[in-house]
Motif scaffolding. Structure first.
Motif, mmCIF file in Angstrom:
data_model
loop_
_atom_site.group_PDB
_atom_site.id
_atom_site.type_symbol
_atom_site.label_atom_id
_atom_site.label_comp_id
_atom_site.label_asym_id
_atom_site.label_seq_id
_atom_site.Cartn_x
_atom_site.Cartn_y
_atom_site.Cartn_z
ATOM 1 N N TYR A 130 -30.293 42.356 85.611
ATOM 2 C CA TYR A 130 -30.186 42.754 84.206
ATOM 3 C C TYR A 130 -28.784 42.482 83.681
ATOM 4 O O TYR A 130 -27.802 42.595 84.417
ATOM 5 N N ARG A 131 -28.708 42.144 82.401
ATOM 6 C CA ARG A 131 -27.424 41.869 81.757
ATOM 7 C C ARG A 131 -27.344 42.594 80.429
ATOM 8 O O ARG A 131 -28.358 42.787 79.753
ATOM 9 N N ILE A 132 -26.118 42.953 80.057
ATOM 10 C CA ILE A 132 -25.898 43.580 78.753
ATOM 11 C C ILE A 132 -24.619 43.024 78.130
ATOM 12 O O ILE A 132 -23.635 42.802 78.837
ATOM 13 N N GLY A 133 -24.638 42.770 76.845
ATOM 14 C CA GLY A 133 -23.429 42.314 76.172
ATOM 15 C C GLY A 133 -23.719 41.687 74.821
ATOM 16 O O GLY A 133 -24.878 41.479 74.456
ATOM 17 N N LEU A 134 -22.625 41.411 74.096
ATOM 18 C CA LEU A 134 -22.747 40.714 72.814
ATOM 19 C C LEU A 134 -22.461 39.236 73.073
ATOM 20 O O LEU A 134 -21.309 38.830 73.182
ATOM 21 N N ASN A 135 -23.533 38.438 73.197
ATOM 22 C CA ASN A 135 -23.393 37.037 73.607
ATOM 23 C C ASN A 135 -23.405 36.071 72.421
ATOM 24 O O ASN A 135 -23.600 34.860 72.601
ATOM 25 N N GLU A 136 -23.204 36.588 71.201
ATOM 26 C CA GLU A 136 -23.354 35.762 69.996
ATOM 27 C C GLU A 136 -22.646 34.414 70.065
ATOM 28 O O GLU A 136 -23.213 33.391 69.688
ATOM 29 N N THR A 137 -21.379 34.405 70.528
ATOM 30 C CA THR A 137 -20.651 33.124 70.510
ATOM 31 C C THR A 137 -21.377 32.061 71.336
ATOM 32 O O THR A 137 -21.290 30.879 71.033
ATOM 33 N N GLN A 138 -22.096 32.502 72.361
ATOM 34 C CA GLN A 138 -22.837 31.527 73.175
ATOM 35 C C GLN A 138 -23.965 30.864 72.400
ATOM 36 O O GLN A 138 -24.453 29.801 72.792
ATOM 37 N N LEU A 139 -24.412 31.497 71.314
ATOM 38 C CA LEU A 139 -25.433 30.885 70.449
ATOM 39 C C LEU A 139 -24.777 30.105 69.315
ATOM 40 O O LEU A 139 -25.465 29.593 68.430
ATOM 41 N N GLY A 140 -23.446 30.077 69.305
ATOM 42 C CA GLY A 140 -22.747 29.405 68.214
ATOM 43 C C GLY A 140 -22.713 30.234 66.955
ATOM 44 O O GLY A 140 -22.491 29.714 65.863
ATOM 45 N N ILE A 141 -22.958 31.537 67.061
ATOM 46 C CA ILE A 141 -22.871 32.406 65.890
ATOM 47 C C ILE A 141 -21.803 33.471 66.126
ATOM 48 O O ILE A 141 -21.308 33.640 67.245
ATOM 49 N N VAL A 142 -21.431 34.146 65.046
ATOM 50 C CA VAL A 142 -20.339 35.111 65.118
ATOM 51 C C VAL A 142 -20.893 36.500 64.853
ATOM 52 O O VAL A 142 -21.577 36.719 63.854
ATOM 53 N N ALA A 143 -20.603 37.433 65.742
ATOM 54 C CA ALA A 143 -21.029 38.815 65.517
ATOM 55 C C ALA A 143 -20.339 39.345 64.263
ATOM 56 O O ALA A 143 -19.142 39.148 64.087
ATOM 57 N N PRO A 144 -21.065 39.982 63.360
ATOM 58 C CA PRO A 144 -20.469 40.535 62.139
ATOM 59 C C PRO A 144 -19.440 41.629 62.452
ATOM 60 O O PRO A 144 -19.431 42.178 63.552
ATOM 61 N N PHE A 145 -18.596 41.960 61.445
ATOM 62 C CA PHE A 145 -17.482 42.880 61.709
ATOM 63 C C PHE A 145 -17.934 44.233 62.235
ATOM 64 O O PHE A 145 -17.268 44.855 63.043
ATOM 65 N N TRP A 146 -19.103 44.691 61.797
ATOM 66 C CA TRP A 146 -19.535 46.024 62.236
ATOM 67 C C TRP A 146 -20.109 46.002 63.642
ATOM 68 O O TRP A 146 -20.092 47.015 64.334
#
Ligand code: CO8
Length: 260
Positions: A130-146
């Motif tokens: 199992y894995r947990i995390g904010l992987n957005e950059t790996q999709l080429g997108i940016v996690a929003p400020f919130w």
């Protein structure tokens, strides 16, 4: 339509178990988010409920995060409606008056991780797959400020910097080390541990706990409230870009081909 969210409220303990059951991976589609929002609202108004455990009814997955199909190949109106529902669920959970505990019994990327981080406490199953995390950059997108505010509030600024830039996905033991989760237990103990922890929270006078939670989180909540419309516009224009649609398309193809 069949229900994606199963609510089980025990009137004697005041604990509600909210189970995600949207096969195959509990991705957060507009329907999923709408149903979850209504369920959470009902529970918040229900005086017999004091705490909510969020968990998954699907094997090996807590939630795959936002449904990429709601962000791919749709029109701007759809993107705006979808994004408002994502903001809504975060606002609701981050300022939820009742106790919330995430029973993370599977993988928990991106939006799944965001949802878990809104809870007052996180318990993860010890399965090293199992894995947990904010992987957005790996999709080429940016996690929003919130999203960023939420992870900074959870693990601190320096860890959040590394985590967000690399789009890191942590194993349960690494997530425990950085404080992204509070406890790691065998999978069959996730729910019972969540219930025990809930009992500890319940021993604290509700009003004092509630006000403390709300004071700690208010600046973060207010920041999204102040910029909510701008944040929606920003999301719609970002996600509509050809280059971003192309990255998401490639990521979807990769997901479909990567059969392990
Ligand atoms: N959305 C839509 N479909 C998905 C998603 C998703 N998030 N995740 C998986 N699926 C689909 C797969 O494409 C696959 O479809 P099919 O059966 O047609 O081939 C099916 O679900 C099953 O997936 P897997 O075969 O991959 O299942 P596994 O059990 O092997 O793996 C995982 C499960 C680990 C959850 C894996 O599917 C995975 O890593 N998924 C992607 C998770 C991810 O990267 N999510 C990020 C979503 S973005 C987000 O949440 C925040 C965005 C913020 C926006 C900011 C813009 C400004």
């Amino acid at each position: 339509s069949s229900s994606k969210i199963k609510v089980d409220l025990d009137g004697s303990t005041g604990i509600a178990v909210v189970k995600f059951q949207s096969p195959p991976v509990n991705s957060m589609s507009l329907d999923f988010l709408t149903e979850l929002s209504i369920s959470l609202e009902k529970l918040e108004l229900d005086k017999s409920c004091r705490g909510v455990i969020l968990t998954s009814g699907q094997p090996k997955i807590f939630s795959a995060g936002l449904d990429i199909l709601d962000m791919y190949g749709k029109n701007p109106e759809h993107y705006a409606e979808f994004w408002k529902s994502v903001q809504d669920i975060w606002l609701k959970l981050y300022s939820y008056s009742k106790i919330t505990i995430a029973g993370i019994n599977g993988s928990c990327p991106a939006g799944g991780c965001l949802m878990a981080m809104t809870c007052d406490y996180r318990i993860m199953a010890d399965d090293p797959r199992y894995r947990i995390g904010l992987n957005e950059t790996q999709l080429g997108i940016v996690a929003p400020f919130w999203f960023m505010d939420t992870i900074v509030n959870t693990v601190g600024h320096r860890t959040a910097e590394l985590s967000l830039q690399f789009g890191l996905m942590y194993s349960p033991s690494d997530a425990l080390k950085i404080g992204l989760v509070d406890q790691v237990v065998p999978e069959e103990k996730v729910l019972s541990t969540a219930t025990e922890t809930m009992t500890q929270f319940m021993a604290i006078p509700d009003h004092a706990r509630e006000i403390s939670k709300s004071m700690l989180r208010k600046p973060t909540v207010d920041r999204l409230l102040a910029f909510r419309d701008a944040d929606t516009k920003n999301f719609v224009s970002f996600i509509s870009k050809d280059s971003i649609q192309k990255s998401l398309g490639m990521y979807l193809t990769m997901l479909k081909q990567r059969k392990v």
